[in-house]
Design a protein around this motif. Structure first.
Motif, PDB file in Angstrom:
ATOM      1  N   SER A  35       0.839  -1.210   0.000  1.00  0.00           N
ATOM      2  CA  SER A  35       0.000   0.000   0.000  1.00  0.00           C
ATOM      3  C   SER A  35       0.871   1.257   0.000  1.00  0.00           C
ATOM      4  O   SER A  35       0.546   2.235   0.643  1.00  0.00           O
ATOM      5  N   TYR A  36       1.971   1.204  -0.720  1.00  0.00           N
ATOM      6  CA  TYR A  36       2.862   2.360  -0.803  1.00  0.00           C
ATOM      7  C   TYR A  36       3.474   2.438  -2.187  1.00  0.00           C
ATOM      8  O   TYR A  36       3.450   1.499  -2.958  1.00  0.00           O
ATOM      9  N   SER A  37       4.035   3.601  -2.466  1.00  0.00           N
ATOM     10  CA  SER A  37       4.902   3.742  -3.629  1.00  0.00           C
ATOM     11  C   SER A  37       6.315   3.930  -3.088  1.00  0.00           C
ATOM     12  O   SER A  37       6.520   4.563  -2.034  1.00  0.00           O
ATOM     13  N   TYR A  38       7.270   3.387  -3.798  1.00  0.00           N
ATOM     14  CA  TYR A  38       8.650   3.375  -3.316  1.00  0.00           C
ATOM     15  C   TYR A  38       9.282   4.759  -3.308  1.00  0.00           C
ATOM     16  O   TYR A  38       9.100   5.557  -4.218  1.00  0.00           O
ATOM     17  N   SER A  39      10.022   5.018  -2.264  1.00  0.00           N
ATOM     18  CA  SER A  39      10.865   6.204  -2.168  1.00  0.00           C
ATOM     19  C   SER A  39      12.116   5.784  -1.407  1.00  0.00           C
ATOM     20  O   SER A  39      12.030   5.025  -0.436  1.00  0.00           O
ATOM     21  N   SER A  40      13.275   6.243  -1.830  1.00  0.00           N
ATOM     22  CA  SER A  40      14.531   5.748  -1.266  1.00  0.00           C
ATOM     23  C   SER A  40      14.701   6.042   0.225  1.00  0.00           C
ATOM     24  O   SER A  40      15.270   5.234   0.948  1.00  0.00           O
ATOM     25  N   TRP A  41      14.217   7.176   0.704  1.00  0.00           N
ATOM     26  CA  TRP A  41      14.381   7.488   2.128  1.00  0.00           C
ATOM     27  C   TRP A  41      13.279   6.852   2.961  1.00  0.00           C
ATOM     28  O   TRP A  41      13.518   6.193   3.956  1.00  0.00           O
ATOM     29  N   LYS A  42      12.027   7.061   2.569  1.00  0.00           N
ATOM     30  CA  LYS A  42      10.866   6.511   3.272  1.00  0.00           C
ATOM     31  C   LYS A  42       9.766   6.335   2.240  1.00  0.00           C
ATOM     32  O   LYS A  42       9.479   7.249   1.482  1.00  0.00           O
ATOM     33  N   ASN A  43       9.182   5.153   2.204  1.00  0.00           N
ATOM     34  CA  ASN A  43       8.127   4.891   1.235  1.00  0.00           C
ATOM     35  C   ASN A  43       6.935   5.816   1.463  1.00  0.00           C
ATOM     36  O   ASN A  43       6.662   6.231   2.589  1.00  0.00           O
ATOM     37  N   ASN A  44       6.220   6.117   0.377  1.00  0.00           N
ATOM     38  CA  ASN A  44       5.034   6.967   0.441  1.00  0.00           C
ATOM     39  C   ASN A  44       3.815   6.095   0.708  1.00  0.00           C
ATOM     40  O   ASN A  44       3.294   5.449  -0.198  1.00  0.00           O
ATOM     41  N   CYS A  45       3.389   6.064   1.966  1.00  0.00           N
ATOM     42  CA  CYS A  45       2.288   5.203   2.387  1.00  0.00           C
ATOM     43  C   CYS A  45       0.943   5.757   1.917  1.00  0.00           C
ATOM     44  O   CYS A  45       0.724   6.970   1.970  1.00  0.00           O
ATOM     45  N   ASN A  46       0.054   4.886   1.533  1.00  0.00           N
ATOM     46  CA  ASN A  46      -1.322   5.271   1.276  1.00  0.00           C
ATOM     47  C   ASN A  46      -2.022   5.288   2.630  1.00  0.00           C
ATOM     48  O   ASN A  46      -2.095   4.259   3.302  1.00  0.00           O
ATOM     49  N   THR A  47      -2.523   6.436   3.044  1.00  0.00           N
ATOM     50  CA  THR A  47      -3.085   6.566   4.386  1.00  0.00           C
ATOM     51  C   THR A  47      -4.402   5.809   4.564  1.00  0.00           C
ATOM     52  O   THR A  47      -4.866   5.643   5.688  1.00  0.00           O
ATOM     53  N   GLN A  48      -4.986   5.327   3.462  1.00  0.00           N
ATOM     54  CA  GLN A  48      -6.198   4.504   3.544  1.00  0.00           C
ATOM     55  C   GLN A  48      -5.876   3.019   3.421  1.00  0.00           C
ATOM     56  O   GLN A  48      -6.773   2.184   3.369  1.00  0.00           O
ATOM     57  N   CYS A  49      -4.581   2.702   3.313  1.00  0.00           N
ATOM     58  CA  CYS A  49      -4.114   1.321   3.144  1.00  0.00           C
ATOM     59  C   CYS A  49      -4.666   0.708   1.855  1.00  0.00           C
ATOM     60  O   CYS A  49      -4.980  -0.475   1.789  1.00  0.00           O
ATOM     61  N   ALA A  50      -4.795   1.512   0.827  1.00  0.00           N
ATOM     62  CA  ALA A  50      -5.316   1.023  -0.454  1.00  0.00           C
ATOM     63  C   ALA A  50      -4.194   0.363  -1.255  1.00  0.00           C
ATOM     64  O   ALA A  50      -3.082   0.878  -1.338  1.00  0.00           O
ATOM     65  N   ILE A  51      -4.512  -0.765  -1.828  1.00  0.00           N
ATOM     66  CA  ILE A  51      -3.587  -1.499  -2.687  1.00  0.00           C
ATOM     67  C   ILE A  51      -3.866  -1.069  -4.124  1.00  0.00           C
ATOM     68  O   ILE A  51      -5.023  -0.908  -4.519  1.00  0.00           O
ATOM     69  N   ALA A  52      -2.826  -0.902  -4.904  1.00  0.00           N
ATOM     70  CA  ALA A  52      -3.002  -0.540  -6.312  1.00  0.00           C
ATOM     71  C   ALA A  52      -3.887  -1.569  -7.002  1.00  0.00           C
ATOM     72  O   ALA A  52      -3.798  -2.767  -6.717  1.00  0.00           O
ATOM     73  N   PRO A  53      -4.765  -1.133  -7.901  1.00  0.00           N
ATOM     74  CA  PRO A  53      -5.681  -2.073  -8.571  1.00  0.00           C
ATOM     75  C   PRO A  53      -4.959  -3.120  -9.414  1.00  0.00           C
ATOM     76  O   PRO A  53      -5.484  -4.194  -9.669  1.00  0.00           O
ATOM     77  N   SER A  54      -3.748  -2.824  -9.827  1.00  0.00           N
ATOM     78  CA  SER A  54      -2.975  -3.770 -10.617  1.00  0.00           C
ATOM     79  C   SER A  54      -1.621  -3.968  -9.941  1.00  0.00           C
ATOM     80  O   SER A  54      -0.803  -3.053  -9.900  1.00  0.00           O
ATOM     81  N   VAL A  55      -1.412  -5.147  -9.374  1.00  0.00           N
ATOM     82  CA  VAL A  55      -0.162  -5.446  -8.684  1.00  0.00           C
ATOM     83  C   VAL A  55       0.831  -5.974  -9.712  1.00  0.00           C
ATOM     84  O   VAL A  55       0.558  -6.958 -10.407  1.00  0.00           O
ATOM     85  N   PRO A  56       1.986  -5.314  -9.833  1.00  0.00           N
ATOM     86  CA  PRO A  56       2.977  -5.810 -10.796  1.00  0.00           C
ATOM     87  C   PRO A  56       3.504  -7.183 -10.360  1.00  0.00           C
ATOM     88  O   PRO A  56       3.736  -7.418  -9.175  1.00  0.00           O
ATOM     89  N   ILE A  57       3.641  -8.069 -11.313  1.00  0.00           N
ATOM     90  CA  ILE A  57       4.189  -9.387 -10.987  1.00  0.00           C
ATOM     91  C   ILE A  57       5.349  -9.699 -11.909  1.00  0.00           C
ATOM     92  O   ILE A  57       5.419  -9.223 -13.040  1.00  0.00           O
ATOM     93  N   CYS A  58       6.236 -10.494 -11.409  1.00  0.00           N
ATOM     94  CA  CYS A  58       7.334 -11.064 -12.189  1.00  0.00           C
ATOM     95  C   CYS A  58       8.100 -10.025 -12.979  1.00  0.00           C
ATOM     96  O   CYS A  58       8.304 -10.176 -14.192  1.00  0.00           O
TER      97      CYS A  58
END
Length: 108
Positions: A35-58
């Motif tokens: 439920s975040y997007s990557y950031s090198s210092w601290k990930n950017n959390c989604n404050t609603q704990c929402a998961i992206a509709p499309s999870v990247p795989i492989c």
């Protein structure tokens, strides 16, 4: 038999296993939905704990990969979490789990 399962762990940051490699497995667990997007210092959390509709795989495999596995009779399970959610090591700045506590019902 009907009561036995052979489960493969599929790391979403690595190359997908081939159809031959997964042929013996009954279930595939894809790690990790987050439920975040990557950031090198601290990930950017989604404050609603929402998961992206499309999870990247492989490592960016085609969109049909999960459908192909399901068509082959595989049960595909998505694992939620991972080290970047926070609390995994001393000094970890990430705290995305904090936004997810109490939201188990909406995540299932």
């Amino acid at each position: 038999g009907e009561d036995s399962r052979l489960i493969a762990y599929v790391a979403n940051w690595q190359t997908c296993p081939s159809a031959q490699q997964v042929s013996a497995y009954s279930h595939l667990v894809i790690a990790f939905a987050v439920s975040y997007s990557y950031s090198s210092w601290k990930n950017n959390c989604n404050t609603q704990c929402a998961i992206a509709p499309s999870v990247p795989i492989c490592n960016g495999a085609g969109a049909n990969t999960v459908g192909d596995w399901q068509a082959a009779g595989k049960k595909v399970i998505l694992s939620f979490g991972g080290a970047g959610m926070g609390g995994s090591w001393s000094g970890d700045q990430n705290n995305c789990w904090d936004y997810c506590f109490g939201k188990e019902d909406i995540l299932s």
